[in-house]
Enzyme design. Structure first.
Site, short mmCIF file in Angstrom:
data_model
loop_
_atom_site.label_atom_id
_atom_site.label_comp_id
_atom_site.label_asym_id
_atom_site.label_seq_id
_atom_site.Cartn_x
_atom_site.Cartn_y
_atom_site.Cartn_z
N CYS A 58 53.64 9.91 -46.18
CA CYS A 58 52.81 10.96 -45.71
C CYS A 58 51.25 10.45 -45.78
O CYS A 58 50.64 10.53 -44.95
CB CYS A 58 52.80 12.28 -45.99
SG CYS A 58 54.64 12.99 -45.21
N ARG A 135 58.68 13.95 -38.81
CA ARG A 135 57.47 13.32 -38.32
C ARG A 135 57.49 13.39 -36.79
O ARG A 135 57.93 12.53 -36.29
CB ARG A 135 57.38 12.12 -38.98
CG ARG A 135 57.58 11.87 -40.34
CD ARG A 135 57.44 10.43 -40.91
NE ARG A 135 57.94 10.61 -42.28
CZ ARG A 135 56.97 10.65 -43.39
NH1 ARG A 135 55.80 11.27 -43.07
NH2 ARG A 135 57.39 10.71 -44.49
C1 BEZ Z 1 57.13 11.02 -48.16
O1 BEZ Z 1 57.18 9.90 -48.87
O2 BEZ Z 1 56.18 11.25 -47.15
C2 BEZ Z 1 58.37 11.68 -47.70
C3 BEZ Z 1 59.52 10.99 -47.83
C4 BEZ Z 1 60.72 11.74 -47.77
C5 BEZ Z 1 60.69 12.91 -47.59
C6 BEZ Z 1 59.59 13.55 -47.38
C7 BEZ Z 1 58.22 13.23 -47.58
#
Ligand code: BEZ
Length: 222
Positions: A58, A135
């Site tokens: 993110c 997402r």
């Molecule tokens: C992230 O790194 O943004 C992420 C990865 C897996 C689940 C939720 C967030």
């Protein structure tokens, strides 16, 4: 009520706005104060959700969204982020990104703690996570109509060049009455809509403005 029933219940109230639908209106707390979807009327909006603040994928996405903000603004398009984290969490993360990565995140981020907006937009994929938004990207036009929807899983960061290309493609379609082919980018030729009559089909293959491979498949400069 057990977890299974809760999950069933949750799935029943979730809806997915489809392309061509009026974008569901909302009023939400954001890092820029209370905002309504209607505040963006007259602008295009890229409304996007992310799973959680202070997570690495993110963070890379938010920096990348910030990098395309000026390009989107040239297309009369505003960014609006969302997760189910609190405003204080968003503020702390924005400050952290500025401090550690030197990037100021300037677009508003919705704090959708009770998932009101996430449910209206079908941003939660219970098969993937019942507690986080996936997402999602909704491209909403200046008349508040949903024009495109993209979903990516938690594990995969989105491609900003594609989001920018999508907005440019949609606006080119509106302005020039054309469609855009695979891998189209601004400057490339666009597709002339198919003919509706025999006469139109005959005319178009002799039209110097068009580059036709056959009567149903013509391109032109836009
Ligand atoms: C992230 O790194 O943004 C992420 C990865 C897996 C689940 C939720 C967030």
């Amino acid at each position: 009520m057990d977890n299974y029933s809760n999950e069933q219940n949750e799935q029943q109230v979730v809806s997915l706005p489809r392309i061509g639908d009026k974008a569901p209106s909302f009023e939400a707390e954001t890092t820029h104060g209370t905002l309504q979807l209607e505040d963006f009327d007259g602008s295009w909006v890229v409304l996007f959700s992310h799973p959680a603040d202070f997570t690495p994928v993110c963070t890379t996405e938010f920096i990348a969204f910030q990098e395309i903000q000026d390009d989107l603004r040239e297309l009369n398009t505003e960014l609006l982020g969302l997760s189910v984290d609190s405003v204080h969490s968003h503020i702390a993360w924005v400050r952290n990104v500025k401090e550690k990565m030197g990037v100021e995140l300037k677009f508003p981020i919705i704090a959708d703690l009770n998932k009101d907006v996430a449910k209206k937009y079908g941003m939660i994929m219970p098969g993937e996570s019942t507690t986080e938004t996936s997402r999602a990207v909704f491209v909403i036009d200046d008349k508040q109509t949903v024009r495109a929807v993209i979903y990516y899983p938690l594990s995969t960061g989105r491609n900003m060049a594609e989001i920018l290309r999508l907005v440019k493609g949609l606006q080119t379609t509106d302005e020039k009455g054309v469609a855009t082919p695979a891998n189209w980018n601004p400057g490339d030729k666009a597709i002339v809509p198919p003919p509706k009559t025999q006469e139109e089909a005959d005319e178009r293959v002799n039209n110097d403005e068009y580059e036709c491979i056959d009567w149903y498949f013509c391109k032109k400069h836009v």
